[in-house]
Scaffold this motif. Structure first.
Motif, PDB file in Angstrom:
ATOM      1  N   PHE A 103       0.794  -1.231   0.000  1.00 41.10           N
ATOM      2  CA  PHE A 103       0.000   0.000   0.000  1.00 41.10           C
ATOM      3  C   PHE A 103       0.825   1.278   0.000  1.00 41.10           C
ATOM      4  N   THR A 104       2.102   1.211   0.333  1.00 45.01           N
ATOM      5  CA  THR A 104       2.881   2.449   0.447  1.00 45.01           C
ATOM      6  C   THR A 104       3.946   2.618  -0.621  1.00 45.01           C
ATOM      7  N   ALA A 105       4.298   1.559  -1.319  1.00 48.08           N
ATOM      8  CA  ALA A 105       5.339   1.657  -2.343  1.00 48.08           C
ATOM      9  C   ALA A 105       4.723   1.864  -3.725  1.00 48.08           C
ATOM     10  N   ILE A 106       3.746   2.750  -3.801  1.00 48.13           N
ATOM     11  CA  ILE A 106       3.081   3.034  -5.064  1.00 48.13           C
ATOM     12  C   ILE A 106       3.976   3.989  -5.860  1.00 48.13           C
ATOM     13  N   PRO A 107       4.346   3.637  -7.078  1.00 50.86           N
ATOM     14  CA  PRO A 107       5.205   4.519  -7.873  1.00 50.86           C
ATOM     15  C   PRO A 107       4.558   5.888  -8.098  1.00 50.86           C
ATOM     16  N   ALA A 108       5.399   6.916  -8.161  1.00 55.17           N
ATOM     17  CA  ALA A 108       4.918   8.302  -8.293  1.00 55.17           C
ATOM     18  C   ALA A 108       4.078   8.510  -9.544  1.00 55.17           C
ATOM     19  N   ASP A 109       4.437   7.858 -10.664  1.00 58.23           N
ATOM     20  CA  ASP A 109       3.650   8.067 -11.877  1.00 58.23           C
ATOM     21  C   ASP A 109       2.246   7.494 -11.742  1.00 58.23           C
ATOM     22  N   VAL A 110       2.102   6.416 -10.996  1.00 62.66           N
ATOM     23  CA  VAL A 110       0.774   5.843 -10.746  1.00 62.66           C
ATOM     24  C   VAL A 110      -0.018   6.771  -9.826  1.00 62.66           C
ATOM     25  N   MET A 111       0.626   7.269  -8.771  1.00 61.52           N
ATOM     26  CA  MET A 111      -0.035   8.203  -7.848  1.00 61.52           C
ATOM     27  C   MET A 111      -0.547   9.422  -8.616  1.00 61.52           C
ATOM     28  N   GLU A 112       0.301   9.959  -9.475  1.00 59.03           N
ATOM     29  CA  GLU A 112      -0.085  11.137 -10.255  1.00 59.03           C
ATOM     30  C   GLU A 112      -1.251  10.812 -11.192  1.00 59.03           C
ATOM     31  N   LEU A 113      -1.191   9.692 -11.881  1.00 56.60           N
ATOM     32  CA  LEU A 113      -2.261   9.285 -12.795  1.00 56.60           C
ATOM     33  C   LEU A 113      -3.598   9.152 -12.066  1.00 56.60           C
ATOM     34  N   LEU A 114      -3.556   8.629 -10.844  1.00 53.18           N
ATOM     35  CA  LEU A 114      -4.782   8.411 -10.080  1.00 53.18           C
ATOM     36  C   LEU A 114      -5.208   9.639  -9.288  1.00 53.18           C
ATOM     37  N   GLY A 115      -4.422  10.708  -9.360  1.00 56.36           N
ATOM     38  CA  GLY A 115      -4.773  11.944  -8.667  1.00 56.36           C
ATOM     39  C   GLY A 115      -4.593  11.871  -7.169  1.00 56.36           C
ATOM     40  N   LEU A 116      -3.658  11.043  -6.724  1.00 52.51           N
ATOM     41  CA  LEU A 116      -3.412  10.887  -5.294  1.00 52.51           C
ATOM     42  C   LEU A 116      -2.226  11.740  -4.874  1.00 52.51           C
ATOM     43  N   PRO A 117      -2.260  12.265  -3.650  1.00 52.89           N
ATOM     44  CA  PRO A 117      -1.154  13.127  -3.211  1.00 52.89           C
ATOM     45  C   PRO A 117       0.135  12.342  -3.004  1.00 52.89           C
ATOM     46  N   LEU A 118       1.242  12.943  -3.411  1.00 54.01           N
ATOM     47  CA  LEU A 118       2.540  12.302  -3.217  1.00 54.01           C
ATOM     48  C   LEU A 118       3.090  12.573  -1.820  1.00 54.01           C
ATOM     49  N   GLU A 119       2.797  13.743  -1.287  1.00 58.64           N
ATOM     50  CA  GLU A 119       3.328  14.085   0.025  1.00 58.64           C
ATOM     51  C   GLU A 119       2.506  13.415   1.121  1.00 58.64           C
ATOM     52  N   GLY A 120       3.160  13.122   2.211  1.00 58.83           N
ATOM     53  CA  GLY A 120       2.485  12.545   3.359  1.00 58.83           C
ATOM     54  C   GLY A 120       2.242  11.043   3.281  1.00 58.83           C
ATOM     55  N   MET A 121       2.695  10.401   2.213  1.00 63.66           N
ATOM     56  CA  MET A 121       2.502   8.958   2.120  1.00 63.66           C
ATOM     57  C   MET A 121       3.449   8.271   3.096  1.00 63.66           C
ATOM     58  N   PRO A 122       2.932   7.347   3.882  1.00 67.14           N
ATOM     59  CA  PRO A 122       3.852   6.618   4.767  1.00 67.14           C
ATOM     60  C   PRO A 122       4.770   5.736   3.941  1.00 67.14           C
ATOM     61  N   CYS A 123       6.024   5.739   4.295  1.00 61.44           N
ATOM     62  CA  CYS A 123       6.971   4.903   3.563  1.00 61.44           C
ATOM     63  C   CYS A 123       7.988   4.367   4.561  1.00 61.44           C
ATOM     64  N   LYS A 124       7.629   3.304   5.253  1.00 58.07           N
ATOM     65  CA  LYS A 124       8.515   2.734   6.257  1.00 58.07           C
ATOM     66  C   LYS A 124       8.958   1.344   5.824  1.00 58.07           C
ATOM     67  N   ILE A 125       9.508   1.263   4.639  1.00 55.68           N
ATOM     68  CA  ILE A 125      10.012  -0.008   4.156  1.00 55.68           C
ATOM     69  C   ILE A 125      11.325  -0.279   4.887  1.00 55.68           C
ATOM     70  N   PRO A 126      11.426  -1.384   5.625  1.00 54.11           N
ATOM     71  CA  PRO A 126      12.659  -1.634   6.374  1.00 54.11           C
ATOM     72  C   PRO A 126      13.820  -1.950   5.443  1.00 54.11           C
ATOM     73  N   PRO A 127      15.025  -1.503   5.811  1.00 54.02           N
ATOM     74  CA  PRO A 127      16.181  -1.818   4.969  1.00 54.02           C
ATOM     75  C   PRO A 127      16.525  -3.299   5.074  1.00 54.02           C
TER      76      PRO A 127
END
Length: 166
Positions: A103-127
């Motif tokens: 749910f959080t690793a959505i590529p930016a181009d997909v977010m933009e296409l769907l009209g979803l905000p890029l800022e504020g997305m949680p992104c806590k993918i562990p290293p």
């Protein structure tokens, strides 16, 4: 086509109030179709969330949509204690870390296409855990050598090429 608003309205009629629908909506190879299906889900169900699945057999990003009539649904708010107690056998889905990534690793181009905000997305993918050199592993290293006498293969035992990741 088969994926009309009428079809999704009929699906909605079969759902309970807390039910969800997950549908494969495609890739960025057909952005108009992806956008159309996502918008249909939003109109019919009320809440629609993109899911980014890394499927090696398909062109990526590979997108699914999770839809619900519950406008307050938070897909990242999962009762993992309940999940663990049920001892659900898994083959491809292994719980919290993978769930968050979907749910959080959505590529930016997909977010933009769907009209979803890029800022504020949680992104806590562990290293990834650091690579280490195991002491007990002995690898066979194969070298192909060319010489005046012809080609020959040399096989040696060498641990200097061994890396392991937990």
């Amino acid at each position: 086509g088969a994926w009309s608003e009428q079809f999704f309205t009929q699906v909605r009629g079969l759902m309970s109030e807390d039910g969800i629908v997950v549908q494969n909506v495609g890739t960025m190879a057909t952005p108009e179709d992806l956008q159309k299906l996502f918008r249909q889900h939003q109109r019919v169900f009320g809440a629609a969330f993109p899911i980014h699945a890394l499927v090696p057999d398909y062109l990526g990003p590979y997108i699914l949509v999770l839809s619900s009539m519950d406008a307050t649904l938070q897909p990242l708010n999962v009762n993992w204690e309940s999940w663990t107690r049920q001892k659900i056998p898994v083959q491809y889905y292994d719980g919290p870390e993978q769930h968050m990534a979907l749910f959080t690793a959505i590529p930016a181009d997909v977010m933009e296409l769907l009209g979803l905000p890029l800022e504020g997305m949680p992104c806590k993918i562990p290293p990834l855990s650091p690579l280490r050199h195991p002491k007990a592993v002995r690898e066979k290293v194969v070298f192909k050598e060319k010489s005046k006498e012809g080609n020959r293969v040399k096989v040696t035992l060498d641990t200097s090429y061994s890396l392991h990741q937990d």
